[in-house]
Design an enzyme around this catalytic site. Structure first.
Site: not given
Ligand code: ADP
Ligand code: AMP
Length: 225
Positions: A178, A19, A94, A133, A166
């Site tokens: 999560r 995302k 969410r 990541r 992270r």
């Molecule tokens: P989210 O925001 O949904 O948690 P991220 O955008 O942070 O996901 O992506 C999670 C990990 O996967 C990151 O390390 C990113 O670089 C990698 N990633 C994202 N899209 C792809 C893809 N299409 N193929 C391979 N790796 C990806």
């Molecule tokens: P994310 O970066 O989206 O994986 O979010 C990291 C953490 O932030 C989550 O595990 C939650 O603790 C908090 N968080 C992010 N978005 C929300 C949401 N829409 N509602 C509640 N908690 C959230």
């Protein structure tokens, strides 16, 4: 701006589905900001604000921060000048309570969710992505040590900031928690938008650029370029 002309695009998908990666590309493409609740909470944590202190324990456990706090933060962010043309919502809503709060917020502004995109990825792939990541401490851009490495190890291509892992990506218990919450609370929200006829499902296991092309095509198809 006329409410109908605004784009409010929601990106759905489990943690690690891509995302954030896609939201940043869409932000550049459509000229509306990415609003990522996780990034907003992490910023508040880093700055040690009251909101950050409140969110900390929930985030460490992989739990959701309470809805009231989250909804108020989103309302504040969407009210800013740069979001008057709409936004790409990443990580919000969410649960159903947040989805209803968002609908009410937008209805008050004469707007609505124009498109919801569901990025679908298998669980095995999610775990590979989350453990590899890396995130920029300055601009929050996301990389992967294998699938999307930066040009120079540990340094952000976009802004030169330092990359870090992270805490909740280091902790397998928090990762599983999560993903569990996602299945329980977020899948019903996806159904909610599917019933409304605004949902498009995209194969998130394709390479980043291909996923991006598919999402842009779905958005343009519905609401024009
Ligand atoms: P989210 O925001 O949904 O948690 P991220 O955008 O942070 O996901 O992506 C999670 C990990 O996967 C990151 O390390 C990113 O670089 C990698 N990633 C994202 N899209 C792809 C893809 N299409 N193929 C391979 N790796 C990806
Ligand atoms: P994310 O970066 O989206 O994986 O979010 C990291 C953490 O932030 C989550 O595990 C939650 O603790 C908090 N968080 C992010 N978005 C929300 C949401 N829409 N509602 C509640 N908690 C959230």
């Amino acid at each position: 701006m006329n409410g109908e002309a605004r784009r409010y695009i929601i990106l759905f998908g489990a943690q690690g589905s891509g995302k954030g990666t896609q939201a940043r590309l869409l932000q550049d493409h459509f000229g509306i900001p990415q609003v990522a609740t996780g990034d907003l909470f992490r910023y508040n944590l880093k700055e040690e604000t009251e909101l950050g202190r409140l969110a900390k324990a929930y985030m460490e456990r992989g739990e959701l921060v309470p809805d009231e706090v989250t909804n108020a933060m989103v309302q504040d962010r969407l009210s800013r000048t740069d979001a008057q043309g709409g936004a790409i919502l990443d990580g919000y809503p969410r649960n159903l309570n947040q989805a209803r709060a968002l609908d009410d917020m937008l209805a008050e502004w004469g707007a609505r969710v124009t498109q919801a995109i569901y990025i679908e990825v298998s669980e095995a792939e999610l775990l590979r992505r989350l453990t590899g990541r890396r995130v920029c401490r300055e601009c929050q851009a996301t990389y992967h040590v294998v699938f999307n490495p930066p040009r120079e190890e540990g340094v952000c291509d976009r802004c030169g900031g330092p990359l870090y892992q992270r805490d909740d990506d280091k902790d397998e218990v928090a990762i599983r928690r999560r993903l569990e919450i996602y299945m329980q609370e977020t899948l019903p929200v996806i159904e909610y938008y599917r019933r409304r006829g605004v949902l498009t499902t995209i194969d998130g296991e394709a390479p980043i650029d291909d996923v991006n092309r598919a999402i842009v095509a779905a958005i343009v198809d519905r609401q024009g370029p």
